[in-house]
Scaffold this active site. Structure first.
Site, PDB file in Angstrom:
ATOM      1  N   ARG A 168       0.584  -1.427   0.029  1.00  0.00           N
ATOM      2  CA  ARG A 168       0.209   0.079   0.134  1.00  0.00           C
ATOM      3  C   ARG A 168       0.716   1.406   0.472  1.00  0.00           C
ATOM      4  NH1 ARG A 168      -4.882  -0.746   2.450  1.00  0.00           N
ATOM      5  NH2 ARG A 168      -4.676  -2.153   3.212  1.00  0.00           N
ATOM      6  N   TYR A 192     -14.003  -2.823   3.260  1.00  0.00           N
ATOM      7  CA  TYR A 192     -13.768  -2.031   4.362  1.00  0.00           C
ATOM      8  C   TYR A 192     -14.313  -0.788   5.493  1.00  0.00           C
ATOM      9  CZ  TYR A 192      -9.876  -5.143   2.594  1.00  0.00           C
ATOM     10  OH  TYR A 192      -9.306  -6.010   1.517  1.00  0.00           O
ATOM     11  N   CYS A 210     -26.458  -3.949  -8.678  1.00  0.00           N
ATOM     12  CA  CYS A 210     -27.662  -3.696  -8.078  1.00  0.00           C
ATOM     13  C   CYS A 210     -26.903  -4.551  -6.876  1.00  0.00           C
ATOM     14  CB  CYS A 210     -28.636  -4.833  -8.779  1.00  0.00           C
ATOM     15  SG  CYS A 210     -28.414  -4.729 -10.594  1.00  0.00           S
ATOM     16  N   GLU A 211     -26.717  -3.679  -6.074  1.00  0.00           N
ATOM     17  CA  GLU A 211     -26.362  -3.642  -4.082  1.00  0.00           C
ATOM     18  C   GLU A 211     -26.736  -2.483  -3.858  1.00  0.00           C
ATOM     19  OE1 GLU A 211     -24.814  -6.581  -3.187  1.00  0.00           O
ATOM     20  OE2 GLU A 211     -25.208  -7.630  -4.833  1.00  0.00           O
ATOM     21  N   TYR A 249      -4.920  -2.217  -3.637  1.00  0.00           N
ATOM     22  CA  TYR A 249      -6.312  -2.852  -3.987  1.00  0.00           C
ATOM     23  C   TYR A 249      -7.112  -2.424  -4.807  1.00  0.00           C
ATOM     24  CZ  TYR A 249      -2.852  -4.505  -0.201  1.00  0.00           C
ATOM     25  OH  TYR A 249      -1.797  -5.341  -0.163  1.00  0.00           O
TER      26      TYR A 249
HETATM   27  C1  LIG Z   1      -0.916  -8.176   2.377  1.00  0.00           C
HETATM   28  C2  LIG Z   1       0.164  -8.438   2.311  1.00  0.00           C
HETATM   29  C3  LIG Z   1       1.724  -7.779   2.589  1.00  0.00           C
HETATM   30  C4  LIG Z   1       1.449  -6.129   2.122  1.00  0.00           C
HETATM   31  O1  LIG Z   1       0.608  -4.885   2.699  1.00  0.00           O
HETATM   32  P1  LIG Z   1       0.516  -3.685   2.504  1.00  0.00           P
HETATM   33  O2  LIG Z   1       0.028  -3.103   3.759  1.00  0.00           O
HETATM   34  O3  LIG Z   1      -0.028  -3.414   1.381  1.00  0.00           O
HETATM   35  O4  LIG Z   1       1.934  -3.346   3.051  1.00  0.00           O
HETATM   36  C5  LIG Z   1       2.583  -8.160   3.266  1.00  0.00           C
HETATM   37  N1  LIG Z   1       2.809  -9.478   3.692  1.00  0.00           N
HETATM   38  C6  LIG Z   1       1.882  -9.900   3.599  1.00  0.00           C
HETATM   39  C7  LIG Z   1       1.885 -11.485   3.848  1.00  0.00           C
HETATM   40  C8  LIG Z   1       0.328  -9.678   3.269  1.00  0.00           C
HETATM   41  O5  LIG Z   1      -0.778 -10.664   2.843  1.00  0.00           O
END
Ligand SMILES: *Cc1c(COP(=O)(O)O)cnc(C)c1O
Length: 418
Positions: free
Chosen positions: A276, A316, A343-344, A372
């Site tokens: 992220r 979320y 349709c939700e 994401y």
């Molecule tokens: C999703 C995930 C990440 C990445 O998480 P971010 O919050 O996007 O940095 C890293 N390691 C694992 C094992 C994950 O499932």
């Protein structure tokens, strides 16, 4: 920092007007900035510069092969959670020795794939999986480097759906059982335990949970070394939080300040699986206003993007900042729900949000949609998935074309004798 900026009320991505790109590719679409992606990666690299480390870009955040190739060229590796993600990472030219494979239900086929490609290690999440990895490695006449993903029982103070380090979570091996599992692993001929892994959650907005958790994890690593295991890697997972609306998100340096000293004394190489923080603010979703609709006590702005394109608000309760692509003079602020045509009732991009009044045909930008976003999109309601456009300076590249109706039924068949 990001490269989506307003100049005189007009939204730019680097040197290009977002509205010009929209005129070329149509709406809705995802738009990414190359410079934001690479500078975020460089920022993380610099923050942890005092430490031997590998940044494994978390493929599930944004897995377009053009993005992965850009990350590879900048020196990053990959954190993958499926055979499909491993395929993408390799196709994009990632160095297998910088790829780590996580996930609590890897299939034999996926393990075989990872082993045959010579990835750096598997992050193993249960004792049964430990046996499975050992079996596959022995069958192939090789050894699998592994880390155990431990569950440190730490509250990452994030949305329950993206908290993964509490003892109630399905992820990882309880810290109390980890020593015993490592002792098992050490004796298995197909395994080479070289690391310890944790991932406590996502969108974490303070360094505290990382520090508390890594104290536990580094203590485990030290005990393992005393036992004679050759632990060379500590994988701190991902989870660095970012600003979506008005959150106070720490800079990479602020996370690093607490984390680096804890890891440094172990002498291990750190692995961080950053998703992220690199991708989130490097992308937006551009959508067109279809119409305004006055309900009994709510006003709705109906747009051409929907929950199938960006599910984070529905899934979320995520808040994404939404703004016009071009500010219209004199537009008053109104409180609206920005909704899609699906349709939700859960199909919304924002609820009770004050935005400047927009009319049919105007464009809206949904910010912080680089992570994401597209990767969680679907074809629900038989909507075609969106194109992805990457801007570098004055140039724009379509890195995924818009799906067609033919794409929707590709692979489907009507049996002859039906
Ligand atoms: C999703 C995930 C990440 C990445 O998480 P971010 O919050 O996007 O940095 C890293 N390691 C694992 C094992 C994950 O499932």
């Amino acid at each position: 920092m990001n490269d989506f900026v307003y100049r005189d009320g007009v939204l730019y991505c680097e040197e290009l007007k977002v509205s010009d790109i929209a005129a070329k590719v149509g709406t809705p679409f995802y738009l990414y900035s190359k410079n934001t992606f690479t500078s975020h990666l460089q920022h993380v690299e610099a923050a942890f510069g005092d430490l031997a480390h590998i940044v494994c870009y978390s493929v599930k955040a944004n897995s377009n092969v053009a993005i992965l190739s850009m990350m590879a060229r900048e020196g990053a590796g990959a954190d993958v959670v499926s055979g499909g993600e491993l395929y993408r990472a390799l196709k994009a030219g990632m160095d297998p020795q910088k790829i780590v494979f996580a996930g609590l239900g890897k299939t034999e086929q996926e393990i075989e794939y990872g082993l045959s490609e010579g990835i750096l290690m598997f992050n193993v999440e249960s004792s049964q999986e430990l046996m499975l990895v050992n079996d596959v490695a022995q069958r192939l006449g090789t050894q699998a480097s592994i880390a155990l993903r431990v569950n440190p029982d730490i509250d990452a103070k994030t949305h329950p759906y993206i908290a993964t380090g509490l003892k109630q979570s399905k992820f990882g091996i309880p810290l109390s059982q980890a020593m015993a599992e490592y002792e098992v692993a050490q004796k298995l001929p197909g395994l080479n335990p070289t690391g310890v892994h944790q991932h406590i959650g996502s969108q974490i907005l303070e360094p505290g949970p990382f520090e508390a958790s890594l104290r536990k994890v580094t203590n485990l690593a030290k005990s393992l070394k005393v036992l004679g295991l050759d632990i060379r890697y500590i994988n701190i997972g991902g989870g660095f939080g970012i600003q979506y609306t008005d959150e106070d998100a720490p800079e990479p340096e602020q996370f690093a300040a607490g984390i680096v000293p804890i890891l440094k004394e172990t002498g291990c190489t750190a692995i961080m699986e950053v998703g992220r923080m690199i991708a989130g603010n490097a992308g937006i979703l551009v959508t067109k206003v279809l119409l305004n609709k006055q309900g009994e006590d709510k006003r709705f702005v109906v747009v051409d993007a929907a929950m199938n394109d960006l599910i984070r608000p529905s899934l979320y309760q995520a808040n994404h900042h939404i703004g016009p692509v071009v500010y219209r003079e004199g537009a008053a602020e109104v409180k609206v729900d920005v909704v899609g045509p699906i349709c939700e009732s859960g199909d919304f991009l924002a609820q009770d949000r004050a935005i400047p009044e927009v009319q049919s045909g105007e464009l809206l930008a949904v910010f912080t949609a680089g992570a994401y976003g597209f990767t969680m999109s679907s074809n629900y309601n038989s909507r075609t998935r969106l194109p992805e456009v990457l801007v570098s300076g004055r140039r724009a590249f379509v890195i995924r074309r818009r799906e067609t109706y033919e794409d929707l039924v590709r692979g489907e068949a009507i049996p002859k004798d039906l």
